[in-house]
Design an enzyme around this catalytic site. Sequence first.
Site, PDB file in Angstrom:
ATOM      1  N   GLY A  57      -7.165   1.354  -0.047  1.00  0.00           N
ATOM      2  CA  GLY A  57      -6.157   0.310  -0.216  1.00  0.00           C
ATOM      3  C   GLY A  57      -6.478  -0.606  -1.382  1.00  0.00           C
ATOM      4  O   GLY A  57      -7.515  -0.432  -2.050  1.00  0.00           O
ATOM      5  N   ALA A  69     -10.954   5.149  -1.580  1.00  0.00           N
ATOM      6  CA  ALA A  69      -9.556   4.745  -1.856  1.00  0.00           C
ATOM      7  C   ALA A  69      -8.937   4.280  -0.548  1.00  0.00           C
ATOM      8  O   ALA A  69      -8.199   4.995   0.098  1.00  0.00           O
ATOM      9  CB  ALA A  69      -8.774   5.924  -2.438  1.00  0.00           C
ATOM     10  N   ASP A  73       2.347  -6.656  -7.421  1.00  0.00           N
ATOM     11  CA  ASP A  73       1.349  -6.482  -6.354  1.00  0.00           C
ATOM     12  C   ASP A  73       0.801  -7.826  -5.852  1.00  0.00           C
ATOM     13  O   ASP A  73       0.487  -7.961  -4.668  1.00  0.00           O
ATOM     14  CB  ASP A  73       0.148  -5.653  -6.849  1.00  0.00           C
ATOM     15  CG  ASP A  73       0.492  -4.194  -7.079  1.00  0.00           C
ATOM     16  OD1 ASP A  73       1.684  -3.832  -7.017  1.00  0.00           O
ATOM     17  OD2 ASP A  73      -0.445  -3.408  -7.334  1.00  0.00           O
ATOM     18  N   LYS A 125      -0.739  10.992 -13.112  1.00  0.00           N
ATOM     19  CA  LYS A 125       0.337  11.995 -13.185  1.00  0.00           C
ATOM     20  C   LYS A 125       0.052  13.041 -14.254  1.00  0.00           C
ATOM     21  O   LYS A 125       0.429  14.216 -14.109  1.00  0.00           O
ATOM     22  CB  LYS A 125       1.692  11.331 -13.450  1.00  0.00           C
ATOM     23  CG  LYS A 125       2.522  11.099 -12.213  1.00  0.00           C
ATOM     24  CD  LYS A 125       2.100  10.013 -11.286  1.00  0.00           C
ATOM     25  CE  LYS A 125       1.136  10.213 -10.224  1.00  0.00           C
ATOM     26  NZ  LYS A 125       0.728   9.003  -9.526  1.00  0.00           N
ATOM     27  N   GLY A 142      -1.177  -2.469 -18.253  1.00  0.00           N
ATOM     28  CA  GLY A 142      -1.777  -2.777 -16.959  1.00  0.00           C
ATOM     29  C   GLY A 142      -2.443  -1.569 -16.306  1.00  0.00           C
ATOM     30  O   GLY A 142      -2.662  -0.531 -16.934  1.00  0.00           O
ATOM     31  N   HIS A 173      25.066  23.820  -8.064  1.00  0.00           N
ATOM     32  CA  HIS A 173      24.414  24.953  -7.394  1.00  0.00           C
ATOM     33  C   HIS A 173      23.791  25.859  -8.450  1.00  0.00           C
ATOM     34  O   HIS A 173      24.414  26.093  -9.482  1.00  0.00           O
ATOM     35  CB  HIS A 173      25.456  25.752  -6.603  1.00  0.00           C
ATOM     36  CG  HIS A 173      24.875  26.945  -5.907  1.00  0.00           C
ATOM     37  ND1 HIS A 173      24.047  26.819  -4.822  1.00  0.00           N
ATOM     38  CD2 HIS A 173      24.994  28.278  -6.154  1.00  0.00           C
ATOM     39  CE1 HIS A 173      23.692  28.020  -4.408  1.00  0.00           C
ATOM     40  NE2 HIS A 173      24.235  28.927  -5.202  1.00  0.00           N
ATOM     41  N   ALA A 232       4.895  -0.041  -8.958  1.00  0.00           N
ATOM     42  CA  ALA A 232       5.220  -0.507 -10.307  1.00  0.00           C
ATOM     43  C   ALA A 232       6.708  -0.826 -10.458  1.00  0.00           C
ATOM     44  O   ALA A 232       7.092  -1.848 -11.056  1.00  0.00           O
ATOM     45  CB  ALA A 232       4.813   0.560 -11.318  1.00  0.00           C
TER      46      ALA A 232
HETATM   47  P1  NAD Z   1      -3.258   3.416   0.896  1.00  0.00           P
HETATM   48  O1  NAD Z   1      -3.009   2.203   1.694  1.00  0.00           O
HETATM   49  O2  NAD Z   1      -2.150   4.290   0.471  1.00  0.00           O
HETATM   50  O3  NAD Z   1      -4.277   4.366   1.689  1.00  0.00           O
HETATM   51  C1  NAD Z   1      -5.516   3.927   2.137  1.00  0.00           C
HETATM   52  C2  NAD Z   1      -5.892   4.795   3.317  1.00  0.00           C
HETATM   53  O4  NAD Z   1      -7.235   4.521   3.648  1.00  0.00           O
HETATM   54  C3  NAD Z   1      -5.064   4.506   4.557  1.00  0.00           C
HETATM   55  O5  NAD Z   1      -4.546   5.712   5.039  1.00  0.00           O
HETATM   56  C4  NAD Z   1      -6.057   3.869   5.518  1.00  0.00           C
HETATM   57  O6  NAD Z   1      -5.787   4.163   6.876  1.00  0.00           O
HETATM   58  C5  NAD Z   1      -7.346   4.493   5.058  1.00  0.00           C
HETATM   59  N1  NAD Z   1      -8.544   3.720   5.372  1.00  0.00           N
HETATM   60  C6  NAD Z   1      -8.703   2.384   5.373  1.00  0.00           C
HETATM   61  N2  NAD Z   1      -9.979   2.074   5.673  1.00  0.00           N
HETATM   62  C7  NAD Z   1     -10.635   3.248   5.854  1.00  0.00           C
HETATM   63  C8  NAD Z   1     -11.974   3.593   6.169  1.00  0.00           C
HETATM   64  N3  NAD Z   1     -12.897   2.652   6.366  1.00  0.00           N
HETATM   65  N4  NAD Z   1     -12.299   4.895   6.265  1.00  0.00           N
HETATM   66  C9  NAD Z   1     -11.342   5.860   6.062  1.00  0.00           C
HETATM   67  N5  NAD Z   1     -10.068   5.586   5.766  1.00  0.00           N
HETATM   68  C10 NAD Z   1      -9.716   4.294   5.653  1.00  0.00           C
HETATM   69  O7  NAD Z   1      -4.154   2.912  -0.321  1.00  0.00           O
HETATM   70  P2  NAD Z   1      -4.622   3.648  -1.652  1.00  0.00           P
HETATM   71  O8  NAD Z   1      -4.500   5.109  -1.541  1.00  0.00           O
HETATM   72  O9  NAD Z   1      -5.950   3.051  -1.972  1.00  0.00           O
HETATM   73  O10 NAD Z   1      -3.557   3.147  -2.702  1.00  0.00           O
HETATM   74  C11 NAD Z   1      -3.402   1.736  -2.870  1.00  0.00           C
HETATM   75  C12 NAD Z   1      -1.998   1.393  -3.228  1.00  0.00           C
HETATM   76  O11 NAD Z   1      -1.755   1.823  -4.552  1.00  0.00           O
HETATM   77  C13 NAD Z   1      -0.950   2.094  -2.379  1.00  0.00           C
HETATM   78  O12 NAD Z   1      -0.637   1.371  -1.212  1.00  0.00           O
HETATM   79  C14 NAD Z   1       0.203   2.141  -3.307  1.00  0.00           C
HETATM   80  O13 NAD Z   1       0.930   0.956  -3.185  1.00  0.00           O
HETATM   81  C15 NAD Z   1      -0.422   2.211  -4.675  1.00  0.00           C
HETATM   82  N6  NAD Z   1      -0.341   3.575  -5.190  1.00  0.00           N
HETATM   83  C16 NAD Z   1       0.862   4.147  -5.346  1.00  0.00           C
HETATM   84  C17 NAD Z   1       0.961   5.432  -5.831  1.00  0.00           C
HETATM   85  C18 NAD Z   1       2.294   6.047  -6.015  1.00  0.00           C
HETATM   86  O14 NAD Z   1       3.284   5.302  -6.037  1.00  0.00           O
HETATM   87  N7  NAD Z   1       2.395   7.362  -6.104  1.00  0.00           N
HETATM   88  C19 NAD Z   1      -0.189   6.156  -6.135  1.00  0.00           C
HETATM   89  C20 NAD Z   1      -1.411   5.546  -5.961  1.00  0.00           C
HETATM   90  C21 NAD Z   1      -1.475   4.252  -5.494  1.00  0.00           C
END
Ligand code: NAD
Length: 470
Positions: A270, A268, A311, A54, A43, A443, A319
């Site tokens: 969301g 990025a 999701d 990573k 996936g 420790h 995940a």
């Molecule tokens: P996110 O929701 O983490 O962050 C998106 C950010 O974009 C938010 O802070 C939001 O306020 C901002 N935003 C929204 N519209 C905007 C705009 N028009 N202009 C500027 N900023 C704006 O989403 P993501 O980073 O795309 O990641 C998606 C999802 O993927 C995450 O919610 C998470 O569940 C998953 N993910 C997880 C990991 C991890 O577990 N380490 C890593 C990557 C992604």
Amino acid sequence: MADVTESELVVIGAGPGGYAAAFLAADRGLQVTLIDPAAKPGGVCLHVGCIPSKALLHAARLITDAREGEGWGIHFDAPRINLDTLRARKEKVVDTLSGHLARSAKDRKVNYLQTRATFAGPRELRLESGGAVRFQNCIVATGSSPTRLPHLAVDSPRVLDSTGALALEDVPPTLLVVGGGYIGLEMGTVYAALGSKVTVVELMDTLLPGVDPDLVRPLANRLKGQFHAIHLSTKVTALEKVPDGIRATLEGEGVAEPKTTFAKVLVAVGRRPNSRDLGLEQAGVEVDAKGFVRVDERRRTTNEHVYAIGDVAGEPMLAHKAAHEGKVAVEVITGEPAVWEPRAIPAVVFTDPEIAWCGLTETEARQQKREVRVARFHWAASGRATTLGRPDGLTKLLVDPESDRLLGVGLVGAGVGELIAEGVLAIEMAATARDLALTIHPHPTLTETVMEAAESLHGLATHLYKVRKS
Ligand code: NAD
């Protein structure tokens, strides 16, 4: 008439949720079909998400660690980056892991079909490759896709989503990251270490909105030194193609140059559930206003033969949450009394420092007007953090004032993604702060910070000293 095959269980989507469900179902003796358009299971997470990001973050860490060697009297020359080798190494990581999964599917006699499936009725799927499958039960595990903002939709190879950024075609001299969330900050960290001048634009007034501010602060401080600029409370109102890049219009306080040209842009902002174009309505499977498939605590949808996990079935889009939901769905299908009722789901942002949390957060406690005791252990008092040159961490516990039970854990610091599991286990086992305080931690390790935070609530902390008021 099209070929129709029968299957006891069909799993649509072979990400961490889908393959975990398919493998467990096969281990329980079900005859399983796993369907995904990719050649091998894994996936988004394995092919274009968690794993390649990573691998690249590991490379970024090598670069920054080498640079910080100077403070220890160890000088390395500036890095010479062979991008082809780096890309190939990342791809090898992905191929190795997806190869293991493909072999595991074969060993378990899971019938893997490389195609797309859509519902043709309550118990039937049509396959893009031709034919149909009739199922006794089906698990929808189709995941999510990057949210696209129509006003930022520019048809240009310079405008990337997370998949494009992970492809690592080049190291652009300048990179605009729209969205200061998980993906924006992780990929921004990679490109900044490789040499791009990274500008992050975040709509809200903080990076990682929703995460406790005291956990975000140490990361924000460090990123200020690594990124070219971070604009909070700022919008990107337009992107347009110009000969030497993409011109972005930024709107927000403190933006000195509202129109700036970047070599590349990563959007990025969301992700949204992949519930469209699945024919769910043909199967009587309902979705909510955000497009998430409606499920009950046993992951059953509004069709008694169809389950949904990961999701596509709701937040958080992680995940490990998907994998556990997949196991619950299979256990329900095989007649076991399983329900989805986690007390704590860990979240980790793999930046440097990392941020991790589970259970109740301080922000949520405040919103719920819930009284909690909060213990903070700053890593400046940790022997191990000091030996690593990383005193910029914080370990925080939220505890119920009456029962002393641990309700939440928040961490920021180098490598805290590896520390959070102790907090998850403690919350799941209904441990008290005293339990943590009385558990001997090795420790010198960073794990001691969890014990010392708990000790501070019981007047037992060795490395924290507070003069009592009375
Ligand atoms: P996110 O929701 O983490 O962050 C998106 C950010 O974009 C938010 O802070 C939001 O306020 C901002 N935003 C929204 N519209 C905007 C705009 N028009 N202009 C500027 N900023 C704006 O989403 P993501 O980073 O795309 O990641 C998606 C999802 O993927 C995450 O919610 C998470 O569940 C998953 N993910 C997880 C990991 C991890 O577990 N380490 C890593 C990557 C992604």
